[in-house]
Enzyme design. Structure first.
Site, PDB file in Angstrom:
ATOM      1  N   CYS A 183      -9.080   3.850  -1.335  1.00 45.74           N
ATOM      2  CA  CYS A 183      -8.125   4.301  -0.307  1.00 45.74           C
ATOM      3  C   CYS A 183      -8.828   4.216   1.036  1.00 45.74           C
ATOM      4  CB  CYS A 183      -7.644   5.713  -0.621  1.00 45.74           C
ATOM      5  SG  CYS A 183      -8.991   6.913  -0.810  1.00 45.74           S
ATOM      6  N   ARG A 209      -0.936   0.078   6.706  1.00 47.11           N
ATOM      7  CA  ARG A 209      -2.399   0.086   6.881  1.00 47.11           C
ATOM      8  C   ARG A 209      -3.024  -1.078   6.111  1.00 47.11           C
ATOM      9  NH1 ARG A 209      -5.030   5.831   5.767  1.00 47.11           N
ATOM     10  NH2 ARG A 209      -6.832   4.774   6.701  1.00 47.11           N
TER      11      ARG A 209
END
Length: 279
Positions: A237, A180
């Site tokens: 995050c 990611r």
């Protein structure tokens, strides 16, 4: 007496009958509440992370997917859970803090709560040492409103990161999975990639091969090296939840807790900011 932010399953078993103990199941995924109703640690209370640990709005570009609730909302949630300033709160989830246990820990620490810990190894570890499990409904004694004045742990805003992320003495840690971060995939948010200048230290790298947190000594060595020569450290995050797993690991290491960027990638990637891909 200062208590460590992580508690071992054997220690929790010894606390089982303490009147001050409030045990929380903070698992957060589609089947979490159903799983809780089928089986949970004896006496554990379920926390709905989307409703009690966040104030989700209609526009994730303003605060991300899991913005913090207001202090008034959080105080009300703590009261509903029977938590008082004297409670010894132990939180677990089914991903060893990478779900929402660490987020709840951070929020309680951030309002000055003294006795709050995350269970190392989660529910599985407790079961292994003989902690009883059942499907009983837990009766909650509603407490008086929890007195809150402000968030006492450091927070970073999107404006701050826009101005500083590429400065040499300013460190942004992205705790998402490497694919990611690199921009190879993005299963949740709209755009893949990462914040310019951010480094990738996946939160699951805080755990050993058995899924337990590394020792405080190992974590201290790891993060002391990462923080070297940095004046400011920010952790983020996807939506401000799993970042708290790394903040928990850093606290367990005995180091100062860095800033949390609550909006995280879910806010940044929706705000017309520059995005880096490494593919």
């Amino acid at each position: 007496m200062k208590i460590p932010p992580i508690i071992q399953a054997s220690e929790l078993l010894e606390l089982k009958d303490s009147k001050q103990l409030i045990l929380i199941d903070a698992s957060n995924h589609k089947e979490a509440q159903n799983n809780y109703h089928k089986s949970h640690l004896d006496g554990a209370i379920f926390v709905d992370s989307n409703k009690q640990l966040a104030n989700i709005g209609i526009d994730a570009s303003k605060g991300g997917r899991h913005p913090l609730p207001s202090l008034e909302q959080f105080s009300s949630s703590l009261s509903e859970l029977g938590i008082t300033p004297d409670s010894h709160v132990v939180i677990y989830d089914d991903k060893n803090g990478a779900n929402s246990a660490a987020r709840f820990w951070w929020m309680l620490k951030a309002v000055g709560h003294k006795k709050v810990q995350v269970l190392n190894g989660g529910m599985e570890a407790a079961v292994k040492v003989g902690f009883p499990v059942n499907d009983k409904k837990v009766m909650i004694g509603v407490a008086n409103p929890y007195p809150l004045s402000n968030w006492q742990l450091p927070l970073a805003t999107i404006d701050e990161i826009e101005k500083n992320s590429e400065k040499e003495n300013y460190l942004v840690i992205d705790v998402r999975e490497n694919n990611r971060y690199r921009g190879e995939v993005e299963p949740i948010d709209l755009i893949a990639g990462h914040i310019p200048g951010a480094v990738n230290i996946p939160c699951l790298s805080n755990l050993d091969e058995n899924g337990l947190f590394y020792s405080s000594e190992v974590l201290k060595e790891k993060y002391s090296n990462v923080f070297k020569d940095k004046d400011t450290v920010v952790v983020h995050c996807g939506s401000g939840i799993t970042a708290c797993h790394t903040l928990l690991a850093i606290a367990y290491a005995g180091l100062d807790i860095p800033k949390l960027y609550v909006g995280s990638w879910s806010e940044w990637s929706r705000s017309n900011n520059p995005i880096i891909k490494e593919i």
